[in-house]
Design an enzyme around this catalytic site. Structure first.
Site, short mmCIF file in Angstrom:
data_model
loop_
_atom_site.label_atom_id
_atom_site.label_comp_id
_atom_site.label_asym_id
_atom_site.label_seq_id
_atom_site.Cartn_x
_atom_site.Cartn_y
_atom_site.Cartn_z
N CYS A 63 35.33 34.84 41.49
CA CYS A 63 35.24 35.78 42.63
C CYS A 63 34.48 37.00 42.12
O CYS A 63 35.00 38.11 42.09
CB CYS A 63 36.62 36.19 43.13
SG CYS A 63 37.72 34.81 43.51
N ALA A 64 33.24 36.78 41.71
CA ALA A 64 32.50 37.77 40.91
C ALA A 64 32.13 39.03 41.68
O ALA A 64 32.00 40.11 41.09
CB ALA A 64 31.25 37.13 40.33
N LYS A 121 33.11 43.00 36.35
CA LYS A 121 33.79 42.31 35.24
C LYS A 121 32.86 41.28 34.59
O LYS A 121 32.94 41.04 33.39
CB LYS A 121 35.08 41.67 35.75
CG LYS A 121 36.08 42.72 36.26
CD LYS A 121 37.34 42.12 36.84
CE LYS A 121 38.22 43.17 37.47
NZ LYS A 121 37.68 43.70 38.75
N ASP A 181 39.54 36.83 39.87
CA ASP A 181 39.82 38.21 40.28
C ASP A 181 40.04 38.14 41.79
O ASP A 181 39.12 38.34 42.57
CB ASP A 181 38.63 39.09 39.90
CG ASP A 181 38.85 40.56 40.23
OD1 ASP A 181 40.02 40.93 40.43
OD2 ASP A 181 37.88 41.32 40.31
N CYS A 197 43.98 43.78 42.10
CA CYS A 197 44.14 45.24 42.06
C CYS A 197 45.24 45.64 43.05
O CYS A 197 45.10 46.55 43.84
CB CYS A 197 42.82 45.97 42.33
SG CYS A 197 42.01 45.49 43.86
#
Length: 403
Positions: free
Chosen positions: A232-233, A238, A301, A354
């Site tokens: 899930c770039a 990251k 992510d 997050c």
């Protein structure tokens, strides 16, 4: 501090668009700041910071000003008057601010400050959920931390520089930083500034990335030469950190369902000198299936509520809805089940969000381990980062190994 008419009107226009049209605060502010070329950095920072402030404290200010959504223009001026009184800013002698009841505003603020949902300016359902998941004491502390302005943290790009060298170069361009002892590649700005205009940024010597977010790539335990898939770039914060940790050796495949984000990632990778990154858009299930059992490391992510990053996205408080949370938890589990198949035997998977809610974090990992797809994995370690403890974004990460 004196208020200038054109700056105040620009702020009111921005607030009307954010509150009444549901536009994203960062996009509206970015557009608003381009309105007048004559504005200097102090003018721009007044508009940006005042707008964010009123977005952050919307519920509290609206309650004190006795106004309800959708806000009329005079309602927004009443909320701005509340902001002035509570911030000690002199109210100008303009018709929009006539008969501002300063004493009543202060009295009402004192009264509402005793009730958490008003004091921390948060929807009822979100306050209840946070308390249920984290407990009264932790949630109260966390809310207070998430309502403070997020610091600006950057990550030195080790493919091109060191934090020490970067600090010197930024100082030469008039930007002072402090190094963060517990975060090896991070520097924090002493004062907010437009760092995107610096030569150091244009030369790809750093990326803006919160200190907590920098923990994720470290948690991946990558080595040069590995095959890593970032599932899930997004725009690749990251991904680029992983490229630096891998010293540009090996392969990073950056996946996302949004092609425009991957375009931005390509641009950033070029600037950063990250040559081992390949982007692939997830336009069908084939893209994932082709990668099954092939990666040493996989990063998920995951999309989440974003409750750990409210200090930098305060408008998310007003956009989030309870039914979205139910949907996103289902999506997280589906992604875990599907993308975990990319990990090869002996490889590792890192799941990160997050969010500070256990239902999106620890509980999701436990659920996954009980599924057919999760039966070959074991949990190695997990880390929860609370904003109230770290001073940075709230985050969660779990490392799992495939046997």
């Amino acid at each position: 501090m004196r208020l200038h008419r054109n700056l105040v009107f620009a702020t009111i226009d921005a607030l009307a668009e954010i509150f009444n049209e549901g536009s994203y605060a960062d996009k509206v502010i970015e557009k608003t700041l381009k309105r007048d070329k004559r504005w200097g950095s102090r003018d721009r920072s007044f508009i940006a910071e005042t707008t964010y402030d009123i977005v952050r404290w919307k519920r509290l200010y609206a309650e004190i000003a006795e106004v309800k959504e959708p806000f009329k223009r005079e309602d927004l001026f009443r909320m701005l008057a509340v902001w002035c009184v509570l911030r000690g800013v002199q109210i100008p002698d303009w018709p929009q601010f006539e008969k501002t009841p300063e004493r009543r505003i202060k009295g009402k603020f004192d009264e509402l400050s005793r009730i958490r949902k008003f004091r921390e300016s948060i929807p009822d359902w979100m306050d209840k959920l946070g308390e249920e998941e984290l407990g009264d004491k932790i949630w109260t502390k966390e809310l207070s931390a998430l309502n403070s302005q997020a610091p600006v943290v950057i990550r030195a790009n080790k493919l091109k520089t060191t934090p020490k060298e970067l600090a010197v170069k930024l100082s030469e361009e008039g930007i002072e930083t402090t190094d963060l002892r517990n975060y090896p590649e991070a520097l924090e700005l002493k004062q907010r500034a437009n760092i995107f205009r610096t030569n150091t940024f244009k030369d790809g010597l750093f990326e803006v990335q919160d200190a907590s977010s920098q923990r994720v790539a470290e948690f991946m335990d990558v080595q040069p030469g590995m095959r890593v898939v970032d599932t899930c770039a997004g725009a690749g914060g990251k991904t680029l950190h992983l490229a630096a940790l891998m010293e540009n050796k090996g392969q990073i495949i950056a996946l996302d369902i949004y092609g425009n984000k991957l375009k931005e990632l390509k641009r950033r990778a070029k600037r950063a000198g990250a040559h081992n990154v390949e982007t692939r858009s997830i336009d069908s299930t084939k893209v994932i299936k082709k990668l099954y059992n092939s990666a040493d490391r996989v990063l998920i992510d995951a999309p989440c509520s974003g409750l750990g990053v409210l200090s930098r996205n305060p408008d998310a408080k007003w956009k989030l809805q309870p039914d979205f949370l139910d949907k996103i938890r289902n999506t997280q589990l589906e992604i875990l089940e599907q993308y975990s198949k990319i990990v090869k035997k002996g490889g590792k998977l890192v799941y990160a969000t997050c969010s500070v809610l256990p239902s999106e974090n620890q509980k999701q990992v436990q659920k996954f381990l009980k599924t057919e797809a999760g039966k070959d994995f074991k949990l190695l370690r997990e880390k929860s980062i609370l904003s109230s403890e770290s001073g940075y974004d709230g985050f969660y990460m779990a490392a799992l190994e495939k046997s």
